[in-house]
Write a protein that holds these residues in place. Structure first.
Motif, PDB file in Angstrom:
ATOM      1  N   ASP A  27       0.845  -1.197   0.000  1.00  0.00           N
ATOM      2  CA  ASP A  27       0.000   0.000   0.000  1.00  0.00           C
ATOM      3  C   ASP A  27       0.880   1.248   0.000  1.00  0.00           C
ATOM      4  O   ASP A  27       1.095   1.884   1.023  1.00  0.00           O
ATOM      5  N   ARG A  28       1.391   1.566  -1.180  1.00  0.00           N
ATOM      6  CA  ARG A  28       2.311   2.708  -1.284  1.00  0.00           C
ATOM      7  C   ARG A  28       1.595   4.034  -1.049  1.00  0.00           C
ATOM      8  O   ARG A  28       2.201   4.996  -0.562  1.00  0.00           O
ATOM      9  N   ASP A  29       0.292   4.094  -1.364  1.00  0.00           N
ATOM     10  CA  ASP A  29      -0.439   5.348  -1.160  1.00  0.00           C
ATOM     11  C   ASP A  29      -0.507   5.693   0.327  1.00  0.00           C
ATOM     12  O   ASP A  29      -0.282   6.844   0.720  1.00  0.00           O
ATOM     13  N   THR A  30      -0.842   4.694   1.153  1.00  0.00           N
ATOM     14  CA  THR A  30      -0.922   4.931   2.600  1.00  0.00           C
ATOM     15  C   THR A  30       0.435   5.328   3.152  1.00  0.00           C
ATOM     16  O   THR A  30       0.553   6.268   3.955  1.00  0.00           O
ATOM     17  N   LEU A  31       1.484   4.618   2.740  1.00  0.00           N
ATOM     18  CA  LEU A  31       2.829   4.961   3.193  1.00  0.00           C
ATOM     19  C   LEU A  31       3.215   6.367   2.767  1.00  0.00           C
ATOM     20  O   LEU A  31       3.786   7.138   3.541  1.00  0.00           O
TER      21      LEU A  31
ATOM     22  N   ARG B   4       1.208   8.935   2.152  1.00  0.00           N
ATOM     23  CA  ARG B   4       0.484   9.918   2.956  1.00  0.00           C
ATOM     24  C   ARG B   4       1.093  10.049   4.343  1.00  0.00           C
ATOM     25  O   ARG B   4       1.207  11.150   4.901  1.00  0.00           O
ATOM     26  N   ALA B   5       1.482   8.924   4.917  1.00  0.00           N
ATOM     27  CA  ALA B   5       2.065   8.954   6.262  1.00  0.00           C
ATOM     28  C   ALA B   5       3.407   9.664   6.264  1.00  0.00           C
ATOM     29  O   ALA B   5       3.747  10.374   7.222  1.00  0.00           O
ATOM     30  N   VAL B   6       4.202   9.469   5.208  1.00  0.00           N
ATOM     31  CA  VAL B   6       5.493  10.156   5.122  1.00  0.00           C
ATOM     32  C   VAL B   6       5.295  11.660   4.992  1.00  0.00           C
ATOM     33  O   VAL B   6       5.958  12.464   5.659  1.00  0.00           O
TER      34      VAL B   6
ATOM     35  N   ALA C 130       3.301  14.346  11.267  1.00  0.00           N
ATOM     36  CA  ALA C 130       2.730  14.812  12.532  1.00  0.00           C
ATOM     37  C   ALA C 130       1.280  14.380  12.719  1.00  0.00           C
ATOM     38  O   ALA C 130       0.748  14.473  13.832  1.00  0.00           O
ATOM     39  N   GLY C 131       0.643  13.886  11.652  1.00  0.00           N
ATOM     40  CA  GLY C 131      -0.761  13.530  11.741  1.00  0.00           C
ATOM     41  C   GLY C 131      -1.025  12.074  12.061  1.00  0.00           C
ATOM     42  O   GLY C 131      -2.195  11.674  12.138  1.00  0.00           O
ATOM     43  N   TRP C 132       0.045  11.268  12.269  1.00  0.00           N
ATOM     44  CA  TRP C 132      -0.154   9.836  12.416  1.00  0.00           C
ATOM     45  C   TRP C 132       0.635   9.262  13.596  1.00  0.00           C
ATOM     46  O   TRP C 132       1.658   9.810  14.006  1.00  0.00           O
ATOM     47  N   VAL C 133       0.151   8.137  14.093  1.00  0.00           N
ATOM     48  CA  VAL C 133       0.854   7.337  15.094  1.00  0.00           C
ATOM     49  C   VAL C 133       0.953   5.923  14.536  1.00  0.00           C
ATOM     50  O   VAL C 133      -0.032   5.372  14.041  1.00  0.00           O
ATOM     51  N   LEU C 134       2.139   5.337  14.617  1.00  0.00           N
ATOM     52  CA  LEU C 134       2.383   3.977  14.157  1.00  0.00           C
ATOM     53  C   LEU C 134       2.325   3.034  15.355  1.00  0.00           C
ATOM     54  O   LEU C 134       2.988   3.272  16.367  1.00  0.00           O
ATOM     55  N   LYS C 135       1.522   1.968  15.235  1.00  0.00           N
ATOM     56  CA  LYS C 135       1.336   1.059  16.368  1.00  0.00           C
ATOM     57  C   LYS C 135       1.413  -0.402  15.917  1.00  0.00           C
ATOM     58  O   LYS C 135       0.813  -0.751  14.884  1.00  0.00           O
ATOM     59  N   PRO C 136       2.093  -1.262  16.692  1.00  0.00           N
ATOM     60  CA  PRO C 136       1.947  -2.701  16.449  1.00  0.00           C
ATOM     61  C   PRO C 136       0.497  -3.102  16.695  1.00  0.00           C
ATOM     62  O   PRO C 136      -0.101  -2.713  17.704  1.00  0.00           O
ATOM     63  N   ALA C 137      -0.071  -3.862  15.781  1.00  0.00           N
ATOM     64  CA  ALA C 137      -1.508  -4.151  15.870  1.00  0.00           C
ATOM     65  C   ALA C 137      -1.861  -4.958  17.101  1.00  0.00           C
ATOM     66  O   ALA C 137      -2.927  -4.757  17.699  1.00  0.00           O
ATOM     67  N   ASP C 138      -1.002  -5.887  17.499  1.00  0.00           N
ATOM     68  CA  ASP C 138      -1.306  -6.720  18.663  1.00  0.00           C
ATOM     69  C   ASP C 138      -0.366  -6.437  19.828  1.00  0.00           C
ATOM     70  O   ASP C 138      -0.201  -7.264  20.717  1.00  0.00           O
TER      71      ASP C 138
ATOM     72  N   ASP D  18      11.778  12.464  14.089  1.00  0.00           N
ATOM     73  CA  ASP D  18      12.242  13.267  12.959  1.00  0.00           C
ATOM     74  C   ASP D  18      11.927  12.516  11.665  1.00  0.00           C
ATOM     75  O   ASP D  18      11.501  11.345  11.683  1.00  0.00           O
ATOM     76  N   ASP D  19      12.113  13.176  10.534  1.00  0.00           N
ATOM     77  CA  ASP D  19      11.708  12.598   9.250  1.00  0.00           C
ATOM     78  C   ASP D  19      12.396  11.266   8.974  1.00  0.00           C
ATOM     79  O   ASP D  19      11.757  10.305   8.531  1.00  0.00           O
ATOM     80  N   ALA D  20      13.707  11.194   9.255  1.00  0.00           N
ATOM     81  CA  ALA D  20      14.453   9.973   8.934  1.00  0.00           C
ATOM     82  C   ALA D  20      14.003   8.809   9.800  1.00  0.00           C
ATOM     83  O   ALA D  20      13.779   7.697   9.296  1.00  0.00           O
ATOM     84  N   ASP D  21      13.844   9.041  11.105  1.00  0.00           N
ATOM     85  CA  ASP D  21      13.420   7.961  12.005  1.00  0.00           C
ATOM     86  C   ASP D  21      12.007   7.498  11.684  1.00  0.00           C
ATOM     87  O   ASP D  21      11.689   6.311  11.757  1.00  0.00           O
ATOM     88  N   TRP D  22      11.145   8.446  11.316  1.00  0.00           N
ATOM     89  CA  TRP D  22       9.764   8.107  10.967  1.00  0.00           C
ATOM     90  C   TRP D  22       9.730   7.242   9.707  1.00  0.00           C
ATOM     91  O   TRP D  22       9.032   6.213   9.671  1.00  0.00           O
ATOM     92  N   ARG D  23      10.494   7.611   8.708  1.00  0.00           N
ATOM     93  CA  ARG D  23      10.510   6.825   7.472  1.00  0.00           C
ATOM     94  C   ARG D  23      11.078   5.429   7.725  1.00  0.00           C
ATOM     95  O   ARG D  23      10.557   4.426   7.207  1.00  0.00           O
ATOM     96  N   THR D  24      12.109   5.355   8.551  1.00  0.00           N
ATOM     97  CA  THR D  24      12.685   4.049   8.882  1.00  0.00           C
ATOM     98  C   THR D  24      11.669   3.169   9.609  1.00  0.00           C
ATOM     99  O   THR D  24      11.531   1.977   9.309  1.00  0.00           O
TER     100      THR D  24
END
Length: 450
Positions: free
Chosen positions: A326-330, A332-334, A338-346, A360-366
Motif C-alpha cells: 500500500d504505497r499510497d498509505t505509506l 500519505r504517512a510520510v 505529525a498527523g499519524w501514530v504507528l502502532k503494532p496491531a497486537d 524526525d523525518d528519517a526515524d519516521w521513514r525508517t
C-alpha cells in the motif's frame, strides 16, 4: 488554570482542605500501588462528571459491540479470526482455535480514551480478562474518597466513586465460568513473571497485593489462591494441579505470549484441551484487542447504520492497516508525519508505538518501512489530547511541581456494564506514550454530580 475542554472538573484554585495543604501526605496515598511508583507521584485523582462517566460507558459498550460485529463479518471461529488478522497461532499458546466468535468474548472490556476538545477518542479497545489497573483504580478511589470525607470535600464537591471494578470482575468471573455461588470452587490466579504487578518476583508478595481480589472472590463463593505458573502440573486424567491441589478454574491475569515457555504453561494447555479446567477468559478474547479491528470499523462504514457510522467517525480516530504493497498509505504517512501514530496491531504496554510528531523525518521513514515489511501494524490519526493541571511530588526529595499533562480514561466494563475508571496521565518527566511502562502515572477518578 485547567485547559479548556478538559474532562477533569477539579476546581481551580484548589479548595481549602485539599491536597494542596499537604501534597506530600497526599502522595503517600499511592504507596504500594504499582504503576504509581515512578519518580513523580500525583497528589489527587481526576474529577469526572457522573454524566460524562455514564456517556463514556455507553460509548464503550457500543464500540465493543461494533468491533465484535466487524470480527463476526470476517470469522466464525478463533482460527478464522487469527487468519483475518494475520496473527500467528504460536503467539497464543492457550488458544482454542475452534472457540466461536460470539458475545461471550465481550465479558471484559476497557478502552483507552483520549479527550480531544472535549470529545472522546478511542485509541485502543482492550478486550480480555487480564485487563490491567482494576485493583489500582479501586484502591486509589477508596483512599482518596476517605481522605476527602475527613476534609469535608465529599459534601462540598458532591464526590463519589464509580462502582467497584474488583467486585464487578468477581461477579463476571463466577458467571462466565458457570460457578454456583455456594460451590466454593477452587480458582487459581497463577503467579507469573512478565508485567508490572507488584510481587512478580515473589509469590507471597503477589498474593498479599491481591488480598482484596481474593476477598471479593470469597464473597462470590470462590476459593481463590495463587501458585507459580511455571510449577503447575496435571494428573493422568488431565486435572490441573497447583502444589498438589486440584484446580476447578483459572483466572488468567497474564498475557501468555509475554511469558517464557514452561512445563507449567504446557500443563495448563493440557488441562484446557482435556476440558478438565475452565479459564477466565479464553485467549480468543485477546484477539479483539488487535488494533486491526479498529481499522475494520472504518473499512465497514458503508455497512453501518447512520448512528453507528457517526460513532465511528466521531469517536474512533481514523485507523488504517499498514500493508507492504500500500504505497499510497505509506506516502500519505510520510508527507503528514505529525498527523499519524504507528502502532503494532497486537502490541501492549506501549511497546513499539511511534508518534510521528515526536520523531524526525528519517526515524519516521525508517519506522514505517520496517513496519510495512514486518506486517502487523496500523497507522492511526494523531489525537491532540486535552490536558489538565496536576500537582506532583518527586519521591526522592519531596519537591513539589505543577504540570499540564495529557491523560487517558479507561472505564471498565464487565458484562458490558460500567465499573471503575482507570486513569493514566503524564508527569513532569513522562514520555509521549501514556503507558505506565513508559513513565506515565497510574491513577483513578472520582465522580461529581451523582
Amino acid at each position: 488554570m485547567t485547559t479548556a475542554h478538559s474532562a477533569d472538573l477539579w476546581p481551580r484554585p484548589l479548595p481549602p482542605c485539599d491536597t494542596a495543604d499537604d501534597p506530600r501526605a497526599a502522595a503517600q496515598l499511592f504507596d504500594g500501588v504499582k504503576g504509581a511508583d515512578g519518580p513523580w507521584r500525583p497528589v489527587r485523582p481526576l474529577l469526572v462528571g457522573a454524566d460524562t462517566y455514564r456517556d463514556l460507558v455507553q460509548l464503550s459498550r457500543r464500540a465493543a459491540e461494533l468491533v465484535l460485529a466487524a470480527a463476526r463479518r470476517r470469522a466464525d471461529t478463533a482460527r478464522d479470526l487469527l487468519a483475518a488478522l494475520g496473527s500467528r497461532q504460536e503467539d497464543y499458546p492457550l488458544l482454542d482455535p475452534g472457540d466461536p466468535v460470539g458475545d461471550r468474548l465481550l465479558t471484559a472490556v476497557r478502552p483507552d480514551i483520549l479527550m480531544e476538545g472535549g470529545v472522546a477518542r478511542f485509541v485502543e479497545l482492550n478486550v480480555d480478562g487480564a485487563l490491567g489497573g482494576v485493583l489500582q483504580a479501586d484502591l486509589l478511589s477508596g483512599r482518596f474518597l476517605d481522605r476527602y470525607h475527613r476534609s469535608g470535600l465529599v459534601g462540598r464537591l458532591g464526590l463519589s466513586a464509580a462502582p467497584s471494578a474488583v467486585r464487578a470482575r468477581a461477579e463476571a468471573l463466577r458467571t462466565f465460568l458457570g460457578l454456583p455461588r455456594d460451590a466454593a470452587a477452587r480458582v487459581l490466579m497463577p503467579h507469573f513473571t512478565g508485567g508490572h504487578l507488584p510481587g512478580l518476583d515473589d509469590c507471597a508478595r503477589f498474593a498479599d497485593w491481591l488480598a482484596p481480589v481474593f476477598r471479593h472472590a470469597r464473597d462470590h463463593g470462590m476459593r481463590m489462591f495463587s501458585h507459580p505458573l511455571t510449577a503447575l502440573t496435571t494428573a493422568p486424567d488431565g486435572t490441573l494441579l497447583a502444589g498438589g491441589r486440584a484446580v476447578d478454574a483459572v483466572f488468567r491475569t497474564f498475557v501468555s505470549h509475554g511469558e517464557p515457555p514452561s512445563a507449567g504453561l504446557t500443563a495448563l494447555r493440557r488441562a484446557l484441551d482435556a476440558g478438565a479446567v475452565r479459564m477466565f477468559t479464553p485467549e480468543s478474547t485477546m484477539l479483539l484487542t488487535n488494533k486491526i479491528t479498529l481499522a475494520w470499523l472504518w473499512d465497514d462504514l458503508d455497512l453501518l447504520d447512520p448512528a453507528d457510522r457517526r460513532l465511528v467517525e466521531t469517536h474512533v480516530p481514523r485507523t488504517v492497516r499498514l500493508r507492504p504493497a500500500d504505497r499510497d498509505t505509506l506516502g500519505r504517512a510520510v508527507r503528514d508525519r505529525a498527523g499519524w501514530v504507528l502502532k503494532p496491531a497486537d502490541g501492549f504496554g506501549g511497546s513499539g508505538v511511534v508518534v510521528g510528531a515526536a520523531a524526525d523525518d528519517a526515524d519516521w521513514r525508517t519506522a514505517l518501512d520496517h513496519a510495512a515489511r514486518q506486517g502487523g501494524h496500523v497507522l492511526q490519526r494523531y489525537v491532540d489530547a486535552d490536558r489538565t493541571a496536576m500537582r506532583f511530588v518527586r519521591t526522592v526529595d519531596g519537591e513539589v511541581a505543577d504540570a499540564e499533562v495529557p491523560y487517558v480514561l479507561g472505564p471498565f466494563l464487565y458484562g458490558l456494564r460500567g465499573s471503575g475508571l482507570l486513569v493514566r496521565h503524564g508527569t513532569p518527566a513522562a514520555a509521549d506514550v501514556l503507558n505506565a511502562g513508559r513513565g506515565a502515572a497510574m491513577n483513578t477518578a472520582l465522580l461529581a454530580g451523582g
